[in-house]
Write an enzyme that holds these catalytic residues in place. Sequence first.
Site, PDB file in Angstrom:
ATOM      1  N   ASP A  96       0.870  -1.180   0.000  1.00  0.00           N
ATOM      2  CA  ASP A  96       0.000   0.000   0.000  1.00  0.00           C
ATOM      3  C   ASP A  96       0.903   1.225   0.000  1.00  0.00           C
ATOM      4  O   ASP A  96       1.492   1.578   1.022  1.00  0.00           O
ATOM      5  CB  ASP A  96      -0.895  -0.024   1.241  1.00  0.00           C
ATOM      6  CG  ASP A  96      -1.775   1.217   1.351  1.00  0.00           C
ATOM      7  OD1 ASP A  96      -1.719   2.077   0.428  1.00  0.00           O
ATOM      8  OD2 ASP A  96      -2.496   1.349   2.355  1.00  0.00           O
ATOM      9  N   TYR A 133      -6.966  15.253 -11.371  1.00  0.00           N
ATOM     10  CA  TYR A 133      -5.992  14.188 -11.650  1.00  0.00           C
ATOM     11  C   TYR A 133      -4.665  14.783 -12.131  1.00  0.00           C
ATOM     12  O   TYR A 133      -3.591  14.454 -11.620  1.00  0.00           O
ATOM     13  CB  TYR A 133      -6.575  13.220 -12.698  1.00  0.00           C
ATOM     14  CG  TYR A 133      -5.554  12.348 -13.372  1.00  0.00           C
ATOM     15  CD1 TYR A 133      -4.913  11.318 -12.683  1.00  0.00           C
ATOM     16  CD2 TYR A 133      -5.195  12.560 -14.711  1.00  0.00           C
ATOM     17  CE1 TYR A 133      -3.955  10.514 -13.304  1.00  0.00           C
ATOM     18  CE2 TYR A 133      -4.249  11.768 -15.339  1.00  0.00           C
ATOM     19  CZ  TYR A 133      -3.629  10.755 -14.631  1.00  0.00           C
ATOM     20  OH  TYR A 133      -2.675   9.977 -15.249  1.00  0.00           O
TER      21      TYR A 133
END
Length: 284
Positions: free
Chosen positions: A36, A125
């Site tokens: 992660d 983004y």
Amino acid sequence: MRVLVTGYNGQLGYDVLRVGKRHGLEMVGTTSSDLDITDEQAVTKFVERLKPDAIIHCAAYTAVDKAEDDRETCWNVNVNGTRYLATAAQQLDAKFIYISTDYVFDGQGDSPFKETDSPNPIGYYGQTKFEGENIIKQLLDKWFIVRISWVFGINGNNFIKTMLRLSETRNQLNVVNDQYGSPTYTADLAKLLIQMVQTDKYGIYHASNEGFCNWAEFAREIFKQAGKSVEVQGISTEEYPTRAVRPKNSRMSKQKLVDAGFEVLPDWQDAVARYLKELAEEVN
């Protein structure tokens, strides 16, 4: 050379891993279930233990429309994740390739954006990817920033697969014809990245297949090569509204690749032909 590839279950990461192995490099791929990247401690421990000579950071939050609303997740992955990996690379003095995007530009005008042009993202983004670029430049000495566009690869969803799927049930499609850029075949891009990581020619690069087209032209070429009789009607961006604003001009100059002595990627039409062949081989 030991190379860590994040996001190896994505289109680009998958091919980077394949190509790296073919070139005799020790490739280690991670997915979000292995590592992660938004967990700083986990990243530090993993990288310290692995001791890679280089990191090719392909993992990213790329759901452009979703990013406008799911800002926290997008920031965590694209900004924090990049920071943690870059910090870990810094400790080891490892090389770092950061995969960026045409979305860092505002899409104004019709000239190809140069590597030295100032980014001005128009969507969230793009903003997070530009933030990632800044982190790399601040934290590291041995960095490559590679901006890519309109990606398609064997492992994952993309425009070509969508068009082929739609061609099964439709004989006419409306496709945007006022957004211009360059398609990028991940198998071609991966070769460049593996070549690049073995050099010290650091800096910002633009990498996509050669030539420019709009999405409607891209779709027509796909259908022509795949032998599908689908009529493509060109429509404007305004006729196809999306949550995130798309840059109308995603043309990018690849001059820096040439100047550094890297081979430019083949023409995009040639890339489509080889990709369709790869798809057919996978089915068989």
